[in-house]
Design an enzyme around this catalytic site. Sequence first.
Site, PDB file in Angstrom:
ATOM      1  N   ALA A 179       2.586  -2.275   4.089  1.00  0.00           N
ATOM      2  CA  ALA A 179       2.311  -1.228   4.986  1.00  0.00           C
ATOM      3  C   ALA A 179       1.819  -1.894   6.296  1.00  0.00           C
ATOM      4  O   ALA A 179       1.043  -2.867   6.347  1.00  0.00           O
ATOM      5  CB  ALA A 179       0.991  -0.279   4.615  1.00  0.00           C
ATOM      6  N   SER A 203       0.593  -1.129  -0.040  1.00  0.00           N
ATOM      7  CA  SER A 203       0.007  -0.065  -0.011  1.00  0.00           C
ATOM      8  C   SER A 203       0.726   1.180   0.023  1.00  0.00           C
ATOM      9  O   SER A 203       1.561   1.417   0.719  1.00  0.00           O
ATOM     10  CB  SER A 203      -0.868  -0.090   1.422  1.00  0.00           C
ATOM     11  OG  SER A 203      -1.740  -0.782   1.197  1.00  0.00           O
ATOM     12  N   MET A 261      -1.653  -7.306   7.150  1.00  0.00           N
ATOM     13  CA  MET A 261      -2.612  -8.183   6.468  1.00  0.00           C
ATOM     14  C   MET A 261      -2.028  -8.751   5.367  1.00  0.00           C
ATOM     15  O   MET A 261      -2.842  -9.178   4.347  1.00  0.00           O
ATOM     16  CB  MET A 261      -3.907  -7.327   6.217  1.00  0.00           C
ATOM     17  CG  MET A 261      -4.575  -6.467   7.466  1.00  0.00           C
ATOM     18  SD  MET A 261      -5.966  -5.789   7.051  1.00  0.00           S
ATOM     19  CE  MET A 261      -6.190  -4.816   8.343  1.00  0.00           C
ATOM     20  N   SER A 262      -0.905  -8.880   5.071  1.00  0.00           N
ATOM     21  CA  SER A 262      -0.288  -9.539   3.884  1.00  0.00           C
ATOM     22  C   SER A 262       1.249 -10.242   4.076  1.00  0.00           C
ATOM     23  O   SER A 262       1.230 -10.268   5.348  1.00  0.00           O
ATOM     24  CB  SER A 262       0.054  -8.377   2.899  1.00  0.00           C
ATOM     25  OG  SER A 262       0.974  -7.310   3.131  1.00  0.00           O
ATOM     26  N   HIS A 297      -5.609 -10.004  -1.190  1.00  0.00           N
ATOM     27  CA  HIS A 297      -5.629 -10.120   0.081  1.00  0.00           C
ATOM     28  C   HIS A 297      -6.636 -11.162   0.234  1.00  0.00           C
ATOM     29  O   HIS A 297      -7.846 -11.431  -0.433  1.00  0.00           O
ATOM     30  CB  HIS A 297      -5.930  -8.809   1.136  1.00  0.00           C
ATOM     31  CG  HIS A 297      -4.916  -7.815   0.834  1.00  0.00           C
ATOM     32  ND1 HIS A 297      -5.212  -7.099  -0.540  1.00  0.00           N
ATOM     33  CD2 HIS A 297      -3.722  -7.363   1.118  1.00  0.00           C
ATOM     34  CE1 HIS A 297      -4.140  -6.080  -0.454  1.00  0.00           C
ATOM     35  NE2 HIS A 297      -3.246  -6.409   0.749  1.00  0.00           N
ATOM     36  N   HIS A 304      -7.407   4.084   6.341  1.00  0.00           N
ATOM     37  CA  HIS A 304      -6.379   3.699   5.290  1.00  0.00           C
ATOM     38  C   HIS A 304      -5.901   4.716   4.324  1.00  0.00           C
ATOM     39  O   HIS A 304      -4.623   4.368   3.759  1.00  0.00           O
ATOM     40  CB  HIS A 304      -7.362   2.742   4.359  1.00  0.00           C
ATOM     41  CG  HIS A 304      -6.641   1.881   2.935  1.00  0.00           C
ATOM     42  ND1 HIS A 304      -5.844   1.012   3.312  1.00  0.00           N
ATOM     43  CD2 HIS A 304      -6.642   2.207   1.745  1.00  0.00           C
ATOM     44  CE1 HIS A 304      -5.031   0.612   2.075  1.00  0.00           C
ATOM     45  NE2 HIS A 304      -5.856   1.456   1.109  1.00  0.00           N
ATOM     46  N   HIS A 344      -3.510  -0.421  -4.781  1.00  0.00           N
ATOM     47  CA  HIS A 344      -3.116  -1.787  -5.188  1.00  0.00           C
ATOM     48  C   HIS A 344      -3.197  -1.867  -6.624  1.00  0.00           C
ATOM     49  O   HIS A 344      -4.187  -2.909  -7.089  1.00  0.00           O
ATOM     50  CB  HIS A 344      -3.615  -2.957  -4.444  1.00  0.00           C
ATOM     51  CG  HIS A 344      -3.002  -2.913  -3.188  1.00  0.00           C
ATOM     52  ND1 HIS A 344      -1.944  -3.645  -2.639  1.00  0.00           N
ATOM     53  CD2 HIS A 344      -3.474  -2.293  -2.003  1.00  0.00           C
ATOM     54  CE1 HIS A 344      -1.736  -3.718  -1.346  1.00  0.00           C
ATOM     55  NE2 HIS A 344      -2.447  -2.917  -0.830  1.00  0.00           N
ATOM     56  N   TYR A 389      -8.904 -11.032   2.867  1.00  0.00           N
ATOM     57  CA  TYR A 389     -10.082 -10.331   3.192  1.00  0.00           C
ATOM     58  C   TYR A 389     -10.974  -9.784   2.015  1.00  0.00           C
ATOM     59  O   TYR A 389     -12.003  -9.618   2.165  1.00  0.00           O
ATOM     60  CB  TYR A 389      -9.622  -9.103   3.982  1.00  0.00           C
ATOM     61  CG  TYR A 389      -8.878  -8.084   3.555  1.00  0.00           C
ATOM     62  CD1 TYR A 389      -9.385  -7.166   2.340  1.00  0.00           C
ATOM     63  CD2 TYR A 389      -7.634  -7.807   3.961  1.00  0.00           C
ATOM     64  CE1 TYR A 389      -8.757  -6.195   2.054  1.00  0.00           C
ATOM     65  CE2 TYR A 389      -6.851  -6.689   3.493  1.00  0.00           C
ATOM     66  CZ  TYR A 389      -7.518  -5.888   2.698  1.00  0.00           C
ATOM     67  OH  TYR A 389      -6.469  -4.800   1.868  1.00  0.00           O
ATOM     68  N   GLU A 390     -10.266 -10.041   0.756  1.00  0.00           N
ATOM     69  CA  GLU A 390     -11.103  -9.609  -0.437  1.00  0.00           C
ATOM     70  C   GLU A 390     -11.833 -10.764  -0.930  1.00  0.00           C
ATOM     71  O   GLU A 390     -12.540 -11.129  -1.908  1.00  0.00           O
ATOM     72  CB  GLU A 390     -10.223  -9.170  -1.308  1.00  0.00           C
ATOM     73  CG  GLU A 390      -9.470  -7.787  -1.356  1.00  0.00           C
ATOM     74  CD  GLU A 390      -8.567  -7.385  -2.269  1.00  0.00           C
ATOM     75  OE1 GLU A 390      -9.053  -7.081  -3.227  1.00  0.00           O
ATOM     76  OE2 GLU A 390      -7.439  -7.790  -2.287  1.00  0.00           O
ATOM     77  N   ASN A 421       1.574   3.516  10.768  1.00  0.00           N
ATOM     78  CA  ASN A 421       0.800   4.032  11.878  1.00  0.00           C
ATOM     79  C   ASN A 421       0.821   3.200  13.034  1.00  0.00           C
ATOM     80  O   ASN A 421       1.801   2.452  13.071  1.00  0.00           O
ATOM     81  CB  ASN A 421      -0.756   3.938  11.379  1.00  0.00           C
ATOM     82  CG  ASN A 421      -0.856   2.533  11.009  1.00  0.00           C
ATOM     83  OD1 ASN A 421      -0.877   2.019   9.926  1.00  0.00           O
ATOM     84  ND2 ASN A 421      -1.802   1.794  12.028  1.00  0.00           N
TER      85      ASN A 421
END
Length: 247
Positions: free
Chosen positions: A93, A11, A185-186, A63, A221, A41, A65-66, A209
């Site tokens: 990120a 990201s 998340m990756s 990902h 995001h 992305h 989550y998609e 963050n």
Amino acid sequence: MSEAIGLVLGSGLGSLADQVDVRETVAFSKAGLPVSTVPGHEGAFLLGSFAGREVVVMRGRVHLYEGHSAQALTQGVRWMHERGVGSLILTNAAGSVNAGFEAGAWMMLSDHLNLTGTSPLEGAPQFVDLSEVYSESWRDRLRRKAEARGMNLYEGVYAGLRGPQYETPAEVRMLRMLGADAVGMSTVLEAIQARALGMQVLGLSCLTNWAAGMPGAQLDHHDVVETGQRAAAEMVALLKDLLGDPA
């Protein structure tokens, strides 16, 4: 000719692609990969050269989550391996869960926690040794390049979760107890797939963050992408030093 280097851009880190002397662009859809729905992305492979090295750049990723499977989201790693990529640089990120690792800086992955609940290797008895997921020789080289630049480069453990929601303060406290320094998340599934293929892996997290419950935490995001873009120039310069030196 030396083997090609693969780079997966997370990201907000797509600016590295602007430094590539692109010879060919292959859209994810044409390569048989699913296309991400996440802002920041873009889905394409860039084949060309960077810092004098042959590279295959994966601009964006999909990902869990998609709604994709572990096998689907690691298809890009297999695609690059089939095209001669022997070493893979994974960027992402991440949120800092270590009070000593300041947001806006970079962390080199020394290890990871796969907390996604899945693996790209499931379905077959692939008992891959993960004693050294992230190449010590690559880490040592990058560490020395960062020191030469006077760049603050942290090193720690990345926790990979499924998402898409950000973690709760209680979950962040749990991650700290488990030994994590950053959370995202990756990356972990891509690293597992790469090691199963015998590839050398280097992992880099832009700490965009503070994680939930940490002082100054902001979980948005858009802010993650913006911070990644600001920090990208520093990492692009460092990777030029790394890849431009054949030693």
